[in-house]
Design a protein around this motif. Structure first.
Motif, PDB file in Angstrom:
ATOM      1  N   GLN B 335     -76.145  69.397-118.192  1.00 49.74           N
ATOM      2  CA  GLN B 335     -77.047  68.950-117.124  1.00 49.74           C
ATOM      3  C   GLN B 335     -76.274  68.727-115.841  1.00 49.74           C
ATOM      4  O   GLN B 335     -76.653  69.209-114.781  1.00 49.74           O
ATOM      5  CB  GLN B 335     -77.728  67.644-117.537  1.00 49.74           C
ATOM      6  N   THR B 336     -75.157  68.002-115.957  1.00 46.79           N
ATOM      7  CA  THR B 336     -74.352  67.739-114.763  1.00 46.79           C
ATOM      8  C   THR B 336     -73.764  69.038-114.216  1.00 46.79           C
ATOM      9  O   THR B 336     -73.787  69.283-113.013  1.00 46.79           O
ATOM     10  CB  THR B 336     -73.206  66.762-115.094  1.00 46.79           C
ATOM     11  N   THR B 338     -74.906  72.105-114.413  1.00 48.34           N
ATOM     12  CA  THR B 338     -75.936  72.889-113.731  1.00 48.34           C
ATOM     13  C   THR B 338     -76.242  72.304-112.361  1.00 48.34           C
ATOM     14  O   THR B 338     -76.333  73.025-111.365  1.00 48.34           O
ATOM     15  CB  THR B 338     -77.221  72.931-114.577  1.00 48.34           C
ATOM     16  N   LEU B 339     -76.376  70.977-112.310  1.00 52.70           N
ATOM     17  CA  LEU B 339     -76.686  70.316-111.037  1.00 52.70           C
ATOM     18  C   LEU B 339     -75.593  70.587-110.001  1.00 52.70           C
ATOM     19  O   LEU B 339     -75.882  70.919-108.851  1.00 52.70           O
ATOM     20  CB  LEU B 339     -76.812  68.801-111.268  1.00 52.70           C
ATOM     21  N   ARG B 342     -75.492  74.299-108.832  1.00 55.78           N
ATOM     22  CA  ARG B 342     -76.562  74.564-107.870  1.00 55.78           C
ATOM     23  C   ARG B 342     -76.211  73.938-106.523  1.00 55.78           C
ATOM     24  O   ARG B 342     -76.368  74.550-105.469  1.00 55.78           O
ATOM     25  CB  ARG B 342     -77.899  74.003-108.388  1.00 55.78           C
ATOM     26  N   ALA B 343     -75.729  72.699-106.543  1.00 50.94           N
ATOM     27  CA  ALA B 343     -75.379  72.010-105.294  1.00 50.94           C
ATOM     28  C   ALA B 343     -74.266  72.758-104.557  1.00 50.94           C
ATOM     29  O   ALA B 343     -74.288  72.856-103.333  1.00 50.94           O
ATOM     30  CB  ALA B 343     -74.952  70.575-105.582  1.00 50.94           C
TER      31      ALA B 343
END
Lengths: 451, 451
Positions: B335-336, B338-339, B342-343
């Protein structure tokens, strides 16, 4: 903004945080005044909460309004939540109807109604009209700032008509031709207007091959249309063919970005527009749900391992090797899942090719199962020196890889039929399948042949 | 193409495959003639190999050329591989320089040289100029079909100059103003040309706030610029400020689509433009590599489990529960990851906010670790009735979740510094970390307290 500045945005941010740390706000205010609204929005989105609220305080009312339009939904929501209806009404004066609608859709109904009632009748009618279409349709994307012309006018009349405007709406690459009933009949590209003899009439040069978009067309289809036809703008009509407005490429780019992000983010259980710098507790709360769902699937897998406790008790090597079978299934399945989810987003999957795809994946699973079964059984034999264990892991590997790729291809198609988002649910279900099949096939075969 | 037809593309495909199965090609040919090149390309991309090559055979030379421009790289490569230099040269006559360059970049150097030598001198010079810039820079994206004007002319002279053209280049929303040395000095938006008094000079109304894009600017920055500023086209200059050409939104949309797809596809070890309907053996070969890499990481994890064989042999419940700790770490970490990936793609991560982000993730990992540790230890206690096991799994869960989220945030930042693609390598490394830490912390603590 120059490309140099783009590269410098990191440095800017660092300067800003230093200045803010020291409580010096005047140079920051100067810097903010020199940035465009879009760049300021980017700066705010790239800032942790404390700096974010300091930056926001330094903006004047007019800047706030412009920046608000450029912020992503998640961050914008935060600022909207702190405003009352009067403040929202004040800040949104002068918004384009479609931008205003985007914003109103994020507000509670009561506030939306108050904002609407503070508008003049004509603007309210426009906004209410767009609001009547779902956000993710052509109607929800369109703007009403179209320039319409009649077919019988010569081009020099059109040119004189345009010259009476102070400026044309942004992204006006064509004028929309309508009849007396306001039905759409064609477009006059501006470039044609500029290169054609001005005494010719609109009717003679207008393009009638352009198919207008029905207001209820899903946003994703609109995006495909723009991408395939390289459009800058396109007319939107109602069921009776009446012209309602037009969609412009800037809004379509947002749809493309959101759609593409959707698959990536959903597969990790994140929101499309997840705020990168959301506070810790908000982040923890959102992620907890996803972890909880995955914990259930992990327990399901464990329950199946639990069925074979006796076998593991006799041959402990099985506990060492069992994660390999499950993990390889997960990887193979998620490759197929990702491919099919992307293909579905591009509109490539239909009845006619589903069977071919499942068949192809079956072969791919078998081929890769055979290859890696050989490798794994070789390594297992060297490691534990047991021919039965190495045969069992090879068989389990082939079974799990075939099941994994077929599930990876079939799951998103089944989920879509059930109207469940494949990007969100696909990965969780797939992992459960590959874990369970991996453990059962490996431990089950071991129980049969080893005990 | 109408939106109705878009919805029908599945049916079309089914009709097509039936007709082709029956060897009836004339209705298919009629249907192909009624489709735009973009729609035909989509049909080909949505078809399994057999139908694909039948469709291709039914296209005439002119259609082939148009469809080739619309195909994705992977599918296009297949057809290009079957052509010799003369055929490529023939089919690409009349291509825009930037489209031709896209295609030439996919060909072996020998064929590219032959195609170039068959062109006339002016076209060749243009193409060679664009070819000299890397594909993923502004120079590689630009087209050279610009209309340039001089600042001292009045607008009516400009209007007369435009009227001498048969048509203007696609997506001409502004004319580029250059001085005698061909240096860029500003843009004259077409909409301003249409609404301003024609006796005024270009100099008085041109927009000089537009910052031109340097030809070496990375394509991803160009995309961010277009997105933030809602551009339709933008001028490209060299280091001396000389105007080289312009970039249009249609090419930028492709960059945005590819970039967004890149993270999604790379995280599953797939190519950005992976052909959904590639033949089985080609697919199997490509995916085998990724499975092989993951097999290594699975063996690494197993090796660590192997260190605790004695402990598992004594308490078989550990084998049942150990995948839960590893799996939850994997989910939390990805989750982290991917975040942050993307960022990073959105240009949000820099020195000034990395520390805040790592700190936030640490808190998130701790909070979610605590919550789910409680749940897991409760379930484990009910299941196995052993207080030590349930305490050990709770502790292991907290450790692994904190390590997972910190790794998820730090890994992409470290990989990017090392110029390794975080979307491709991040997931593999992260899973190895969360598996190893998960097994070691759980089995290690169990060894300490249970044996």
């Amino acid at each position: 903004m120059s490309t140099q500045q783009l590269g410098k945005s990191e440095d800017q941010l660092q300067e800003l945080s230093q200045a803010l740390d020291q409580g010096i706000s005047s140079p920051v205010k100067r810097m903010l005044n020199s940035l465009s609204a879009a760049d300021t929005a980017h700066l705010i989105e790239s800032s942790p909460p404390k700096i974010r609220s300091l930056l926001w305080q330094l903006l004047d009312k007019e800047q706030e309004a412009e920046v608000l339009q450029e912020l992503s939904d998640d961050v914008r929501q935060y600022y909207l939540d702190q405003m009352n209806a009067a403040e929202v009404a004040e800040i949104t004066t002068g918004f384009d109807p479609d931008d205003l609608v985007d914003l109103l859709q994020q507000l509670p109904d009561a506030i939306t109604q108050q904002v609407l009632s503070s508008m003049d009748a004509q603007d309210r009618a426009r906004v209410e009209h767009i609001l009547s279409y779902p956000e993710d349709t052509a109607g929800g994307l369109m703007n009403t700032d179209t320039i319409t012309i009649r077919p019988n006018n010569p081009l020099d009349v059109v040119l004189r008509y345009l010259r009476r405007h102070d400026e044309l709406p942004a992204m006006t690459d064509s004028l929309l031709v309508v009849n007396r009933q306001d039905a759409f009949i064609g477009v006059l590209p501006i470039n044609k207007l500029l290169t054609t003899n001005p005494s010719i009439t609109v009717r003679e040069v207008m393009n009638t091959d352009i198919e207008p978009i029905n207001a209820m067309t899903p946003a994703s289809q609109v995006a495909q249309l723009f991408e395939r036809q390289d459009l800058v703008s396109a007319p939107v009509i109602d069921d009776d063919g009446k012209l309602l407005g037009r969609i412009t490429i800037d809004d379509v780019v947002d749809v493309i970005r959101e759609e593409a992000d959707h698959s990536l983010m959903s597969m990790a259980g994140l929101e499309d527009d997840e705020d990168t710098f959301a506070p810790a507790m908000k982040t923890a709360k959102r992620r907890a749900v996803w972890l909880g769902i995955n914990l259930i699937t992990a327990f399901v897998a464990s329950a199946f391992i639990g069925m074979f406790q006796e076998t593991i008790d006799k041959v402990v090597a099985l506990a060492v090797l069992m994660p390999i079978v499950a993990s390889m299934g997960g990887i193979a399945g998620s490759q197929t899942l990702t491919l099919v989810i992307r293909a579905m987003a591009l509109g490539q999957i239909g009845k006619s090719n589903t069977f071919w795809l499942l068949n192809r994946e079956c072969i791919v699973g078998l081929v890769n199962g055979l290859i890696w079964a050989l490798v794994v059984s070789g390594v297992a034999y060297v490691w534990f020196g047991d021919g039965i264990i190495s045969t069992v892991i090879a068989a389990a590997m082939i079974i799990n890889l075939v099941v994994a790729v077929i599930s990876g291809a079939a799951l998103p198609i089944i989920l879509k039929t059930l109207k469940i988002d494949p990007a969100l649910a696909g990965g969780v279900i797939l992992t459960t399948v590959t874990d369970v099949v991996g453990y059962i096939s490996f431990l089950g075969l071991a129980t049969l042949f080893l005990t």
